[in-house]
Design an enzyme around this catalytic site. Structure first.
Site, short mmCIF file in Angstrom:
data_model
loop_
_atom_site.label_atom_id
_atom_site.label_comp_id
_atom_site.label_asym_id
_atom_site.label_seq_id
_atom_site.Cartn_x
_atom_site.Cartn_y
_atom_site.Cartn_z
N GLU A 115 0.83 -1.19 0.00
CA GLU A 115 0.00 0.00 0.00
C GLU A 115 0.87 1.25 0.00
O GLU A 115 1.98 1.24 0.54
CB GLU A 115 -0.91 0.00 1.24
N CYS A 128 3.49 8.48 1.39
CA CYS A 128 4.09 7.49 2.28
C CYS A 128 4.26 6.20 1.47
O CYS A 128 3.30 5.62 0.99
CB CYS A 128 3.15 7.29 3.47
N CYS A 135 6.85 -7.15 6.64
CA CYS A 135 8.07 -6.72 7.34
C CYS A 135 8.60 -7.90 8.12
O CYS A 135 7.82 -8.64 8.74
CB CYS A 135 7.73 -5.56 8.28
N CYS A 139 7.19 -5.66 15.33
CA CYS A 139 6.82 -4.69 16.36
C CYS A 139 5.37 -4.98 16.78
O CYS A 139 4.50 -5.12 15.92
CB CYS A 139 6.96 -3.27 15.82
N CYS A 142 2.27 -2.91 15.50
CA CYS A 142 2.20 -2.55 14.07
C CYS A 142 1.50 -3.64 13.28
O CYS A 142 1.88 -4.81 13.35
CB CYS A 142 3.62 -2.33 13.55
N HIS A 250 9.83 4.87 20.60
CA HIS A 250 8.69 4.21 21.26
C HIS A 250 8.88 3.68 22.67
O HIS A 250 7.89 3.37 23.35
CB HIS A 250 8.14 3.06 20.40
N CYS A 368 -0.70 5.49 10.21
CA CYS A 368 0.57 4.81 10.52
C CYS A 368 0.30 3.45 11.14
O CYS A 368 -0.46 3.35 12.10
CB CYS A 368 1.36 5.58 11.56
N1 SAH Z 1 9.63 0.16 9.46
C1 SAH Z 1 9.88 1.53 9.60
C2 SAH Z 1 8.97 2.40 8.78
C3 SAH Z 1 7.50 2.01 8.72
S1 SAH Z 1 6.51 2.27 10.12
C4 SAH Z 1 9.83 1.93 11.06
O1 SAH Z 1 9.41 1.13 11.88
O2 SAH Z 1 10.25 3.03 11.37
C5 SAH Z 1 6.20 4.01 10.14
C6 SAH Z 1 5.88 4.55 11.53
O3 SAH Z 1 4.59 4.13 11.98
C7 SAH Z 1 6.87 4.05 12.56
O4 SAH Z 1 7.28 5.05 13.44
C8 SAH Z 1 6.04 3.04 13.31
O5 SAH Z 1 6.57 2.79 14.56
C9 SAH Z 1 4.69 3.69 13.32
N2 SAH Z 1 3.58 2.77 13.63
C10 SAH Z 1 3.52 1.46 13.37
N3 SAH Z 1 2.35 0.95 13.84
C11 SAH Z 1 1.66 1.97 14.40
C12 SAH Z 1 0.37 2.09 15.02
N4 SAH Z 1 -0.43 1.05 15.13
N5 SAH Z 1 0.00 3.30 15.46
C13 SAH Z 1 0.80 4.38 15.30
N6 SAH Z 1 2.00 4.33 14.71
C14 SAH Z 1 2.44 3.15 14.26
FE1 SF4 Z 2 8.22 -3.29 10.53
FE2 SF4 Z 2 6.03 -2.13 11.51
FE3 SF4 Z 2 8.17 -2.48 13.06
FE4 SF4 Z 2 8.26 -0.67 11.10
S1 SF4 Z 2 6.93 -0.59 12.91
S2 SF4 Z 2 9.84 -2.20 11.62
S3 SF4 Z 2 6.98 -1.72 9.54
S4 SF4 Z 2 6.92 -4.13 12.14
#
Ligand code: SAH
Ligand code: SF4
Length: 391
Positions: A115, A128, A135, A139, A142, A250, A368
């Site tokens: 996406e 974006c 991935c 995390c 996410c 975080h 995000c």
């Molecule tokens: N993998 C990279 C970039 C993609 S995520 C990274 O982790 O930085 C982009 C941003 O969205 C990151 O800061 C991530 O921590 C945040 N993010 C992921 N899941 C989220 C959620 N459920 N709510 C808010 N932010 C989130």
């Molecule tokens: Fe991967 Fe989501 Fe963690 Fe970014 S925040 S590294 S996209 S699992």
């Protein structure tokens, strides 16, 4: 019981290129394009000019049909279409949020999906972009991290997302004379699906085209790459790409960050901070963005805010507070607004900009961390997610 996903995969097991097929000129570096044009018999003294013409058609006019490239001879256009293709991911669907955010579901060669999200704002528009299908990291907050299928995107698939958004915005015809301030698509963030620093070379090659004055022509300061903290690749990002850096922070103790961003078990807070302090481009005009997702009762206490300020002392930084975006089955809840405000105030008083990121496109699951391929949307069970989050 299923084993939980590993913290990282061996980078070499994720292919950088796709299985061979017709040669796609989109995403190809200028040097390789020159070679390919010579190979098909382009006279040596013309080859630079031909490549420049092709770049102009592809990246400045949005043309993807060789037969329309009117400043090339008919024979040469035919030769090009025999030997090459101009391919971008296929748009499967587009959703528009009531706040103007647009989310594109894109299909890649091989059928995988990613996406991309366009976010219009006052005076600028940000795309974006995704760098991987899914991935490899997990995390716990996410949605993308719950997707099992992973492959790296090619440079063409990364640049292709920019071309697709420009098509959709109808921006090609208005580009002449438009500068960064008046463009609809003026900024690019690597904050979609995937960990960009686990696909370093392809992301770098794509961004070089995005920044090239004869390519998409966005200034490097309008591009932000977000990483979860792949420490060995951080200084390379400054040296070989030169864009701005954001870090998914975080957590303010290793105990919390291990759970939220498990790559922390490999490169912990101390190692990460050390790498950021050494970031070659660090200055007040090029501050690092610390992304901090606000999760109720997990990382949102005032003590966390004070610890955060202490940890980043000495680093030119801004802190981007992201209210947690919930997704179906997510094991966490968004912090309450008064708590977010208290947290932001502490950071602000310590002298840092601490904008709270307004959630955009939530109604279409484009905010995000809500991105995930449609075919993968069948959820892990809540129990599975909770177990992996270690809560
Ligand atoms: N993998 C990279 C970039 C993609 S995520 C990274 O982790 O930085 C982009 C941003 O969205 C990151 O800061 C991530 O921590 C945040 N993010 C992921 N899941 C989220 C959620 N459920 N709510 C808010 N932010 C989130
Ligand atoms: Fe991967 Fe989501 Fe963690 Fe970014 S925040 S590294 S996209 S699992």
């Amino acid at each position: 019981m299923k084993p939980s996903a590993p913290i990282t995969h061996d980078l070499l097991t994720i292919p950088r290129t796709l299985p061979s097929g017709p040669v796609n000129l989109i995403g190809m570096s200028r040097a390789v394009m020159l070679e390919k044009l010579l190979e098909i018999g382009t006279p040596e003294k013309q080859v630079k000019m031909r490549a420049a013409q092709l770049w102009q058609w592809i990246y400045q006019k949005g043309e993807r049909n060789f037969s329309h490239m009117s400043n090339l001879s008919k024979n040469y256009r035919e030769l090009l279409s025999e030997k090459f293709i101009l391919d971008v991911p296929k748009v499967i669907s587009k959703q528009c949020s009531k706040d103007g955010t647009r989310k594109y579901l894109l299909q890649l060669a091989g059928g995988h999906e990613v996406e991309a999200v366009y976010i219009p704002e006052e005076g600028r528009g940000t795309l974006c972009v995704s760098s991987q299908v899914g991935c490899t990291l997990t995390c716990s907050f996410c949605h993308t991290g719950t997707q099992k299928l992973v492959r790296n995107l090619t440079p063409g698939e990364i640049v292709g997302q920019v071309l697709i958004a420009r098509d959709d915005l109808g921006e090609w015809k208005n580009l002449n004379g438009a500068n960064n301030e008046t463009r609809l698509l003026s900024n690019v963030v690597l904050m979609g699906m995937g960990e960009p620093l686990y696909n370093f070379e392809n992301v770098r090659d794509a961004l070089k085209i995005v920044m090239d004055p004869e390519g998409i022509c966005l200034s490097r300061k309008r591009i932000t790459l977000s990483t979860s903290g792949v420490v060995p690749e951080i200084s390379r990002t400054a040296d070989e790409i030169g864009c701005l850096l954001a870090v998914s922070f975080h957590g303010t103790t290793d105990e919390i960050r291990d759970k939220l961003v498990p790559i922390n078990k490999k490169w912990n807070i101390e190692t990460l901070i050390k790498a950021l302090k050494g970031y070659p481009r660090l200055s007040n005009s090029e501050r690092i963005t610390f992304e901090y997702v606000m999760i109720k009762d997990v990382n949102d206490s005032e003590l966390d805010a004070y610890r955060l300020v202490k940890l980043i002392a000495g680093i030119p930084a801004k802190i981007n507070l992201i209210p947690f975006n919930e997704w179906p089955g997510s094991p966490y809840r968004r912090s309450e607004w008064p708590q977010i405000k208290k947290f932001a105030d502490i950071i602000h008083r310590a002298g840092y900009a601490s904008p709270v990121r307004t959630p955009r496109g939530e109604d279409i699951m484009a905010a995000c961390g809500q991105l995930k391929s449609e075919t993968e949307r069948q959820q892990k069970s809540k129990k599975e997610i909770t177990m992996e989050a270690g809560i």
